[in-house]
Design an enzyme around this catalytic site. Structure first.
Site, PDB file in Angstrom:
ATOM      1  N   SER A 106      90.297  98.860  96.986  1.00  0.00           N
ATOM      2  CA  SER A 106      90.864  97.742  96.256  1.00  0.00           C
ATOM      3  C   SER A 106      90.382  96.422  96.873  1.00  0.00           C
ATOM      4  O   SER A 106      89.186  96.173  96.921  1.00  0.00           O
ATOM      5  CB  SER A 106      92.396  97.857  96.224  1.00  0.00           C
ATOM      6  OG  SER A 106      92.963  96.954  95.301  1.00  0.00           O
ATOM      7  N   GLU A 202      85.440 100.184  89.719  1.00  0.00           N
ATOM      8  CA  GLU A 202      86.793 100.563  89.291  1.00  0.00           C
ATOM      9  C   GLU A 202      87.653  99.309  89.294  1.00  0.00           C
ATOM     10  O   GLU A 202      87.296  98.298  89.880  1.00  0.00           O
ATOM     11  CB  GLU A 202      87.374 101.635  90.212  1.00  0.00           C
ATOM     12  CG  GLU A 202      87.610 101.201  91.657  1.00  0.00           C
ATOM     13  CD  GLU A 202      88.918 100.451  91.885  1.00  0.00           C
ATOM     14  OE1 GLU A 202      89.906 100.740  91.181  1.00  0.00           O
ATOM     15  OE2 GLU A 202      88.959  99.574  92.768  1.00  0.00           O
ATOM     16  N   HIS A 264      92.069 103.280  92.029  1.00  0.00           N
ATOM     17  CA  HIS A 264      93.524 103.276  91.942  1.00  0.00           C
ATOM     18  C   HIS A 264      93.966 104.539  91.199  1.00  0.00           C
ATOM     19  O   HIS A 264      93.154 105.253  90.640  1.00  0.00           O
ATOM     20  CB  HIS A 264      94.010 102.027  91.225  1.00  0.00           C
ATOM     21  CG  HIS A 264      93.715 100.761  91.974  1.00  0.00           C
ATOM     22  ND1 HIS A 264      92.478 100.147  91.941  1.00  0.00           N
ATOM     23  CD2 HIS A 264      94.488  99.990  92.780  1.00  0.00           C
ATOM     24  CE1 HIS A 264      92.513  99.060  92.705  1.00  0.00           C
ATOM     25  NE2 HIS A 264      93.726  98.931  93.219  1.00  0.00           N
TER      26      HIS A 264
END
Length: 297
Positions: A106, A202, A264
């Site tokens: 992330s 992502e 995630h």
């Protein structure tokens, strides 16, 4: 990583839940590891989306990386804030400390990208210790935990997706991570380049038009010039991102595999950035890392 090793947990981005933080420590200790936490790991800055002052977060990260006893540096959680540290780290001292492993995902994409540029070391894109994937009350998510431990043991792995946007096969060093973070680094000294590489993308909580905007930014910045293949991970709470992903990425003419459980969501499989991998759309997979003369087949 082996039983008896010393590992560190730091918070380069957002503040953790103290409960999840402690559970994460306990999960690692249960593996027979000695866990040291950053001195400021439980700090919270006045801007409550940051885990303490920038200088303190940078100092914890640098101290963990430069500690000769530490073999793995785990980031406790993402959120926001890692990019704020890049100008505060003593990269010369961190280079002198020699290679070790950084784990996170992330917002930690900012560190993955900077570590590749400044230190030239592979890093592990995987779950974080103060997040539910590892620190849920009922225990770690089994597939994610198994994947993380296998990656840290140096085992090669194959992650399978569920769809192909462009058929083909490609090999190269894997780079990338969170799309929002990669786009945010355009125009900085850490602007990403996927030239000659495979790229992982992502994200979470982004509407398709915003995904379009970020891909367009990276395309116009030249980040995709020379890319060999694209692996698309999870797109949690992003509506249906695939029409825009196909629209922006298919014209590149390289293999694109999608639906990989990386990023995630759950499970969250671990993959090495900065190592040789292979995309194969026939098996809808991303495989690697390949080292020591192994062939990506």
């Amino acid at each position: 990583m082996q039983q008896g090793d010393t590992v560190a947990i730091v918070m380069p981005s957002g503040p953790p839940s103290p409960v999840l933080f402690q559970r994460g420590v306990e999960r690692l200790e249960a593996l027979g590891l000695k866990v040291v936490a950053g001195a400021h790991a439980l700090d919270r800055q006045d801007l409550d989306y940051l885990a303490g002052q920038d200088a303190a977060r940078a100092a914890d990260l640098q101290a963990a990386w430069c500690d000769p006893a530490v073999s793995v540096v785990f980031c406790g959680r993402g959120g926001y804030g890692a990019a704020r540290l890049l100008g505060l780290l003593d990269w010369e001292a961190m280079r002198a400390a020699g290679p070790k492993v950084l784990v996170g995902s992330s917002d930690i994409t900012a560190l993955h990208n900077a570590f590749a540029i400044e230190l030239g070391v592979p890093t592990l894109h995987g779950p974080m210790t103060a997040c539910d994937t590892i620190a849920a009350e009922e225990g770690p998510e089994p597939r994610s935990w198994e994947s993380l431990l296998a990656a840290l043991a140096g085992e090669s792995a194959t992650v399978r997706g569920d769809r192909v946007l462009v058929p083909g096969r490609a090999e190269g060093v894997l780079t990338g991570g969170n799309l929002s973070l990669l786009a945010s680094m355009c125009g900085t000294r850490y602007q990403p380049s996927f030239d000659g590489k495979l790229v992982l993308l992502e994200d979470i909580g982004e509407e398709p038009y915003r995904i379009d905007r970020m891909l367009t930014q990276l395309l116009q910045a030249g980040a995709f010039d020379g890319v060999r293949g694209i692996a698309l991970g999870s797109w949690v709470d992003c509506g249906d991102p695939y029409p825009v992903l196909a629209d922006r990425l298919a014209p590149l003419g390289v293999p694109v595999v999608a639906g990989l459980p990386v990023g995630h969501g759950s499970p969250q499989m671990s993959v090495w950035l900065g190592e040789l991998g292979a995309i194969d759309t026939e098996s809808c997979s991303l495989a690697g890392p390949f080292r020591d003369g192994e062939q990506a087949r």
